[in-house]
Scaffold this motif. Structure first.
Motif, PDB file in Angstrom:
ATOM      1  N   PHE A  26       1.319-130.623  -3.455  1.00 26.71           N
ATOM      2  CA  PHE A  26       0.825-130.550  -2.081  1.00 26.71           C
ATOM      3  C   PHE A  26       1.794-129.774  -1.191  1.00 26.71           C
ATOM      4  O   PHE A  26       1.376-128.940  -0.378  1.00 26.71           O
ATOM      5  CB  PHE A  26       0.630-131.955  -1.519  1.00 26.71           C
ATOM      6  CG  PHE A  26       0.250-131.967  -0.059  1.00 26.71           C
ATOM      7  CD1 PHE A  26      -1.049-131.711   0.337  1.00 26.71           C
ATOM      8  CD2 PHE A  26       1.209-132.228   0.918  1.00 26.71           C
ATOM      9  CE1 PHE A  26      -1.401-131.706   1.678  1.00 26.71           C
ATOM     10  CE2 PHE A  26       0.869-132.228   2.261  1.00 26.71           C
ATOM     11  CZ  PHE A  26      -0.438-131.967   2.651  1.00 26.71           C
ATOM     12  N   MET A  27       3.095-130.028  -1.335  1.00 27.85           N
ATOM     13  CA  MET A  27       4.082-129.316  -0.530  1.00 27.85           C
ATOM     14  C   MET A  27       4.067-127.822  -0.832  1.00 27.85           C
ATOM     15  O   MET A  27       4.103-126.985   0.077  1.00 27.85           O
ATOM     16  CB  MET A  27       5.472-129.909  -0.785  1.00 27.85           C
ATOM     17  CG  MET A  27       5.635-131.346  -0.311  1.00 27.85           C
ATOM     18  SD  MET A  27       7.212-132.074  -0.822  1.00 27.85           S
ATOM     19  CE  MET A  27       8.365-130.993   0.012  1.00 27.85           C
ATOM     20  N   ALA A  28       3.997-127.478  -2.123  1.00 23.65           N
ATOM     21  CA  ALA A  28       3.946-126.061  -2.501  1.00 23.65           C
ATOM     22  C   ALA A  28       2.651-125.422  -2.005  1.00 23.65           C
ATOM     23  O   ALA A  28       2.652-124.295  -1.493  1.00 23.65           O
ATOM     24  CB  ALA A  28       4.064-125.915  -4.018  1.00 23.65           C
ATOM     25  N   GLY A  29       1.518-126.146  -2.145  1.00 24.06           N
ATOM     26  CA  GLY A  29       0.244-125.621  -1.679  1.00 24.06           C
ATOM     27  C   GLY A  29       0.209-125.433  -0.179  1.00 24.06           C
ATOM     28  O   GLY A  29      -0.339-124.447   0.331  1.00 24.06           O
ATOM     29  N   ALA A  30       0.794-126.379   0.555  1.00 19.62           N
ATOM     30  CA  ALA A  30       0.849-126.253   2.010  1.00 19.62           C
ATOM     31  C   ALA A  30       1.719-125.064   2.419  1.00 19.62           C
ATOM     32  O   ALA A  30       1.412-124.364   3.391  1.00 19.62           O
ATOM     33  CB  ALA A  30       1.389-127.543   2.620  1.00 19.62           C
TER      34      ALA A  30
ATOM     35  N   ILE B 191       1.018-125.584 -12.158  1.00 13.12           N
ATOM     36  CA  ILE B 191       1.463-125.781 -13.541  1.00 13.12           C
ATOM     37  C   ILE B 191       2.881-126.340 -13.582  1.00 13.12           C
ATOM     38  O   ILE B 191       3.182-127.292 -14.308  1.00 13.12           O
ATOM     39  CB  ILE B 191       1.378-124.453 -14.321  1.00 13.12           C
ATOM     40  CG1 ILE B 191      -0.089-124.049 -14.514  1.00 13.12           C
ATOM     41  CG2 ILE B 191       2.077-124.569 -15.676  1.00 13.12           C
ATOM     42  CD1 ILE B 191      -0.266-122.684 -15.150  1.00 13.12           C
ATOM     43  N   SER B 192       3.769-125.746 -12.803  1.00 17.18           N
ATOM     44  CA  SER B 192       5.168-126.195 -12.832  1.00 17.18           C
ATOM     45  C   SER B 192       5.329-127.600 -12.259  1.00 17.18           C
ATOM     46  O   SER B 192       6.109-128.407 -12.787  1.00 17.18           O
ATOM     47  CB  SER B 192       6.046-125.203 -12.055  1.00 17.18           C
ATOM     48  OG  SER B 192       5.613-125.092 -10.702  1.00 17.18           O
ATOM     49  N   SER B 193       4.576-127.933 -11.217  1.00 15.37           N
ATOM     50  CA  SER B 193       4.677-129.292 -10.670  1.00 15.37           C
ATOM     51  C   SER B 193       4.061-130.303 -11.616  1.00 15.37           C
ATOM     52  O   SER B 193       4.573-131.422 -11.778  1.00 15.37           O
ATOM     53  CB  SER B 193       4.003-129.368  -9.299  1.00 15.37           C
ATOM     54  OG  SER B 193       2.608-129.084  -9.401  1.00 15.37           O
ATOM     55  N   GLY B 194       2.955-129.950 -12.278  1.00 13.28           N
ATOM     56  CA  GLY B 194       2.347-130.859 -13.249  1.00 13.28           C
ATOM     57  C   GLY B 194       3.223-131.081 -14.463  1.00 13.28           C
ATOM     58  O   GLY B 194       3.159-132.138 -15.101  1.00 13.28           O
TER      59      GLY B 194
ATOM     60  N   THR C 225      -4.635-127.995 -10.289  1.00 19.83           N
ATOM     61  CA  THR C 225      -3.939-127.466 -11.463  1.00 19.83           C
ATOM     62  C   THR C 225      -2.854-128.424 -11.931  1.00 19.83           C
ATOM     63  O   THR C 225      -2.674-128.638 -13.139  1.00 19.83           O
ATOM     64  CB  THR C 225      -3.320-126.094 -11.141  1.00 19.83           C
ATOM     65  OG1 THR C 225      -4.329-125.210 -10.652  1.00 19.83           O
ATOM     66  CG2 THR C 225      -2.683-125.486 -12.379  1.00 19.83           C
ATOM     67  N   SER C 226      -2.138-129.015 -10.981  1.00 22.04           N
ATOM     68  CA  SER C 226      -1.119-130.009 -11.331  1.00 22.04           C
ATOM     69  C   SER C 226      -1.746-131.200 -12.047  1.00 22.04           C
ATOM     70  O   SER C 226      -1.209-131.702 -13.039  1.00 22.04           O
ATOM     71  CB  SER C 226      -0.391-130.470 -10.066  1.00 22.04           C
ATOM     72  OG  SER C 226       0.541-131.483 -10.364  1.00 22.04           O
ATOM     73  N   LEU C 227      -2.892-131.644 -11.559  1.00 27.55           N
ATOM     74  CA  LEU C 227      -3.585-132.769 -12.181  1.00 27.55           C
ATOM     75  C   LEU C 227      -4.040-132.425 -13.592  1.00 27.55           C
ATOM     76  O   LEU C 227      -3.941-133.255 -14.511  1.00 27.55           O
ATOM     77  CB  LEU C 227      -4.780-133.174 -11.319  1.00 27.55           C
ATOM     78  CG  LEU C 227      -5.539-134.441 -11.725  1.00 27.55           C
ATOM     79  CD1 LEU C 227      -4.636-135.656 -11.645  1.00 27.55           C
ATOM     80  CD2 LEU C 227      -6.756-134.633 -10.835  1.00 27.55           C
TER      81      LEU C 227
ATOM     82  N   ILE D 189       3.280-139.368 -11.402  1.00 23.94           N
ATOM     83  CA  ILE D 189       2.022-138.828 -10.882  1.00 23.94           C
ATOM     84  C   ILE D 189       2.154-138.497  -9.397  1.00 23.94           C
ATOM     85  O   ILE D 189       1.750-137.423  -8.929  1.00 23.94           O
ATOM     86  CB  ILE D 189       0.873-139.818 -11.115  1.00 23.94           C
ATOM     87  CG1 ILE D 189       0.640-140.012 -12.611  1.00 23.94           C
ATOM     88  CG2 ILE D 189      -0.408-139.330 -10.437  1.00 23.94           C
ATOM     89  CD1 ILE D 189      -0.376-141.090 -12.941  1.00 23.94           C
ATOM     90  N   LEU D 190       2.715-139.434  -8.651  1.00 23.13           N
ATOM     91  CA  LEU D 190       2.867-139.215  -7.207  1.00 23.13           C
ATOM     92  C   LEU D 190       3.815-138.063  -6.913  1.00 23.13           C
ATOM     93  O   LEU D 190       3.559-137.247  -6.006  1.00 23.13           O
ATOM     94  CB  LEU D 190       3.361-140.495  -6.536  1.00 23.13           C
ATOM     95  CG  LEU D 190       2.373-141.670  -6.509  1.00 23.13           C
ATOM     96  CD1 LEU D 190       3.016-142.889  -5.862  1.00 23.13           C
ATOM     97  CD2 LEU D 190       1.102-141.278  -5.761  1.00 23.13           C
ATOM     98  N   LEU D 191       4.907-137.975  -7.669  1.00 22.21           N
ATOM     99  CA  LEU D 191       5.858-136.882  -7.459  1.00 22.21           C
ATOM    100  C   LEU D 191       5.217-135.527  -7.758  1.00 22.21           C
ATOM    101  O   LEU D 191       5.419-134.553  -7.019  1.00 22.21           O
ATOM    102  CB  LEU D 191       7.096-137.085  -8.325  1.00 22.21           C
ATOM    103  CG  LEU D 191       8.131-138.097  -7.824  1.00 22.21           C
ATOM    104  CD1 LEU D 191       9.250-138.259  -8.841  1.00 22.21           C
ATOM    105  CD2 LEU D 191       8.700-137.662  -6.476  1.00 22.21           C
ATOM    106  N   SER D 192       4.449-135.460  -8.833  1.00 25.31           N
ATOM    107  CA  SER D 192       3.801-134.199  -9.188  1.00 25.31           C
ATOM    108  C   SER D 192       2.784-133.783  -8.132  1.00 25.31           C
ATOM    109  O   SER D 192       2.756-132.622  -7.705  1.00 25.31           O
ATOM    110  CB  SER D 192       3.117-134.335 -10.553  1.00 25.31           C
ATOM    111  OG  SER D 192       4.062-134.529 -11.575  1.00 25.31           O
ATOM    112  N   LEU D 193       1.957-134.726  -7.698  1.00 28.96           N
ATOM    113  CA  LEU D 193       0.952-134.405  -6.693  1.00 28.96           C
ATOM    114  C   LEU D 193       1.585-134.082  -5.341  1.00 28.96           C
ATOM    115  O   LEU D 193       1.121-133.192  -4.621  1.00 28.96           O
ATOM    116  CB  LEU D 193      -0.038-135.563  -6.548  1.00 28.96           C
ATOM    117  CG  LEU D 193      -0.970-135.791  -7.745  1.00 28.96           C
ATOM    118  CD1 LEU D 193      -1.862-136.997  -7.501  1.00 28.96           C
ATOM    119  CD2 LEU D 193      -1.824-134.559  -8.008  1.00 28.96           C
ATOM    120  N   LEU D 194       2.649-134.813  -5.000  1.00 24.50           N
ATOM    121  CA  LEU D 194       3.333-134.538  -3.734  1.00 24.50           C
ATOM    122  C   LEU D 194       3.993-133.167  -3.756  1.00 24.50           C
ATOM    123  O   LEU D 194       3.912-132.405  -2.771  1.00 24.50           O
ATOM    124  CB  LEU D 194       4.370-135.621  -3.457  1.00 24.50           C
ATOM    125  CG  LEU D 194       5.190-135.450  -2.163  1.00 24.50           C
ATOM    126  CD1 LEU D 194       4.270-135.470  -0.946  1.00 24.50           C
ATOM    127  CD2 LEU D 194       6.252-136.542  -2.052  1.00 24.50           C
TER     128      LEU D 194
END
Length: 226
Positions: free
Chosen positions: A37-41, A118-121, A71-73, A29-34
């Motif tokens: 976040f990096m991609a969104g930033a 989608i890809s990070s989730g 979207t990842s969530l 979960i943390l890896l996906s959200l992180l």
């Protein structure tokens, strides 16, 4: 005949029992959200750096970052429950967005944010970051492409007696007539002209024509006048 297994039996007994409920570790979960976040930033920075429109919207740009994480969530949620994923597809299908997108490039950034989420989730962390890097480089290269001509809107107010002289001056330019309004012997002409950068000496010639009251020049990008 009694031993025949139907497709519905497979869904009810085997498929749903095995895949209805899945689990995600805290690390996943943390890896996906992180990663989201990096991609969104990164998308946030690229949008701000390459924006060429009239009015920059910080709230829209921040929406891109948050959209990537949401979207990842969502993808992580539906990946753990096949029944929930079917229900969420139906729920999302009734969502309608009424906000008008004035710049076509904004649609690209929105779709990019959703794709990164989608890809990070889905746990494809390298694909998310590497894909964001490649897309960002492409957008930067395209945004830095220089155009030889700049489009402007030329607005002239003059009396009808100066009509022929104004036409002669405009024939020296690459222009397209947009509108012409006549009110009580006063003409308002709007024309689209293509000019080299800082090549506005023709405005002095137009303003010196007898009967011309004022000459205005504004930059034009097809939707807005800057």
């Amino acid at each position: 005949m009694d031993n025949v297994t139907t497709f519905n039996d497979i869904l009810k007994k085997s498929f749903l029992r095995e895949y209805m409920f899945g689990t995600l570790s805290v690390v996943d979960i943390l890896l996906s959200l992180l990663t989201a976040f990096m991609a969104g930033a990164f998308i946030y920075g690229i949008y701000k750096y390459t924006y060429k429109g009239v009015l920059y919207s910080p709230s829209f740009n921040a929406t891109l970052l948050v959209m990537t994480m949401i979207t990842s969530l969502v993808i992580m949620t539906i990946s753990t429950n096949v029944v929930l994923s079917l229900g969420m597809v139906g729920a999302l299908s009734i969502v309608r967005f009424r906000t008008a997108i004035k710049d076509p490039l904004d649609v690209v950034f929105m779709f990019w944010a959703i794709a990164a989420g989608i890809s990070s989730g889905a746990g494809l962390y390298f694909l998310t970051l590497f894909g964001a890097l490649i897309i960002g480089v492409v957008i930067i290269v395209l945004s830095r492409k220089k155009h030889t001509d700049t489009v402007y809107l030329l607005v002239i107010h003059y009396t009808e007696e100066a009509n022929e002289e104004v036409k002669r001056e405009l024939q020296k330019l690459d222009y397209t007539l947009k509108s012409k309004i006549v009110r009580q012997n006063i003409v308002e002409m709007t024309a689209e002209v293509r000019l080299k950068i800082d090549n506005t000496a023709f405005m002095n010639s137009l303003s010196n024509v007898e009967g011309v009251r004022d000459v205005s020049l504004v930059q034009y990008n097809g939707d807005y006048a800057v």
